[in-house]
Design an enzyme around this catalytic site. Sequence first.
Site, PDB file in Angstrom:
ATOM      1  N   ARG A 268     -81.466  45.803 -48.473  1.00 33.50           N
ATOM      2  CA  ARG A 268     -82.478  45.970 -47.437  1.00 33.50           C
ATOM      3  C   ARG A 268     -82.120  47.194 -46.606  1.00 33.50           C
ATOM      4  O   ARG A 268     -81.271  47.151 -45.733  1.00 33.50           O
ATOM      5  CB  ARG A 268     -82.521  44.706 -46.571  1.00 33.50           C
ATOM      6  CG  ARG A 268     -83.701  44.632 -45.641  1.00 33.50           C
ATOM      7  CD  ARG A 268     -83.552  43.458 -44.687  1.00 33.50           C
ATOM      8  NE  ARG A 268     -82.573  43.755 -43.646  1.00 33.50           N
ATOM      9  CZ  ARG A 268     -81.661  42.902 -43.198  1.00 33.50           C
ATOM     10  NH1 ARG A 268     -81.562  41.695 -43.705  1.00 33.50           N
ATOM     11  NH2 ARG A 268     -80.825  43.253 -42.236  1.00 33.50           N
ATOM     12  N   HIS A 272     -84.306  43.575 -40.891  1.00 38.71           N
ATOM     13  CA  HIS A 272     -84.865  42.334 -41.442  1.00 38.71           C
ATOM     14  C   HIS A 272     -86.344  42.238 -41.082  1.00 38.71           C
ATOM     15  O   HIS A 272     -87.186  41.964 -41.937  1.00 38.71           O
ATOM     16  CB  HIS A 272     -84.105  41.135 -40.876  1.00 38.71           C
ATOM     17  CG  HIS A 272     -84.629  39.821 -41.351  1.00 38.71           C
ATOM     18  ND1 HIS A 272     -84.421  39.358 -42.625  1.00 38.71           N
ATOM     19  CD2 HIS A 272     -85.363  38.873 -40.721  1.00 38.71           C
ATOM     20  CE1 HIS A 272     -85.008  38.175 -42.764  1.00 38.71           C
ATOM     21  NE2 HIS A 272     -85.581  37.859 -41.624  1.00 38.71           N
ATOM     22  N   TYR A 281     -74.835  44.966 -36.588  1.00 44.66           N
ATOM     23  CA  TYR A 281     -73.968  44.170 -37.457  1.00 44.66           C
ATOM     24  C   TYR A 281     -73.666  44.822 -38.803  1.00 44.66           C
ATOM     25  O   TYR A 281     -72.861  44.309 -39.566  1.00 44.66           O
ATOM     26  CB  TYR A 281     -74.591  42.787 -37.702  1.00 44.66           C
ATOM     27  CG  TYR A 281     -76.001  42.808 -38.273  1.00 44.66           C
ATOM     28  CD1 TYR A 281     -76.244  43.002 -39.633  1.00 44.66           C
ATOM     29  CD2 TYR A 281     -77.106  42.611 -37.444  1.00 44.66           C
ATOM     30  CE1 TYR A 281     -77.511  43.020 -40.146  1.00 44.66           C
ATOM     31  CE2 TYR A 281     -78.393  42.614 -37.958  1.00 44.66           C
ATOM     32  CZ  TYR A 281     -78.595  42.816 -39.315  1.00 44.66           C
ATOM     33  OH  TYR A 281     -79.869  42.833 -39.819  1.00 44.66           O
TER      34      TYR A 281
END
Length: 372
Positions: A268, A272, A281
Amino acid sequence: MAEPASALQLLTPEGALNTEDASAAEYLPLVEELGDDLLKAFYRDMVIIRRFDVEAANLQRQGEMGLWVPSMGQEAAQVGSGHAARPQDHIFPAYREHSIGMIRGLDVLDIIRMLRGVTHGGWNPVETGNFHLYTLVIGSQTLHATGYAQGIVLDGLSGTGDPDVDQAVIVYFGDGATSQGDVSEALTFAASWQTPQVFFLENNHWAISVPVTTQSRTPLYLRGGGFGVPSIQVDGNDVLASYLVSRRMLDEARSGKGPQLIEALTYRIGAHTSSDDPTKYRAAEELEDWGARDPITRYETWLRSRGEGEAFFSDVAAEAEDFAADIRRRTLALAPPPAESMFAHVYAEQHPEMDAQRAWLADYEASLEAGA
């Protein structure tokens, strides 16, 4: 970061056919049998849907939608498998399979309409090539798909030997969904009923902010074997591998050989969703590493090596820009639906409760106009 040795790869990140891997040998002759029109369609669809993705993300940032769910980086896994399905097959997506919807005939503006909040569901699967509705409840679509596939078994619409009759289901879900009980339940029932379906796991390595290494200590495709479901792991950034493996497994599912599972290793590239900040993160080095394996870049390199001329790539780029401009124009022209539309399709037939609520709303709106 090297690919796991178990992942089937037909097209290397450098854009060359993988002649070094023995597991790819049985598929490579099939590549040569693919027609030019299909090979060009793979590229066109990946480029157009990425440009759509970027435009939709921009529209969300400009206040035209409450949320956007990007698919950047996952184009090869989706486009390859999407083209592998036959017209009579049913597709159960998660919520970022935009390219598959486009392949099946969905006007992708309907995705924007849904996320803008001007529709009460999204689209009618009967009118979109059996492309079912997006499911935001993580993993629940695997149960929907399995239930539908059970219906195919009961109706005798698989294993007949007639390729124009036999049906299959393909369901898409992410690595994070594998931590949900729904997925395990779906695999259990699929194996028990020997349903004609393919579980297509898009392992994009991050379930929002949790890495797949935390979610599972073993490769996810190995879980299929525990349920008695034949499984394979493929390079999800390789559109050729995605297409040929999906085609084979869908054929086997339709023919009565039961459920199959594909784990497509992809990444990805974006967030998200538009409400997520992956820089909090995710390491920049990891993003850079996966960016070097971009599915569109590697496929373009291979097409050029086969002699595809510059005119084709220029035409696709221009088409993608026109597509994005049209999406922007039509998005800005969207209007809220009439309030009374909320009462339609709640029940299959006319219902007195809906009639009463519709009448109450009409009276209330009339009182506001009178007060004005």
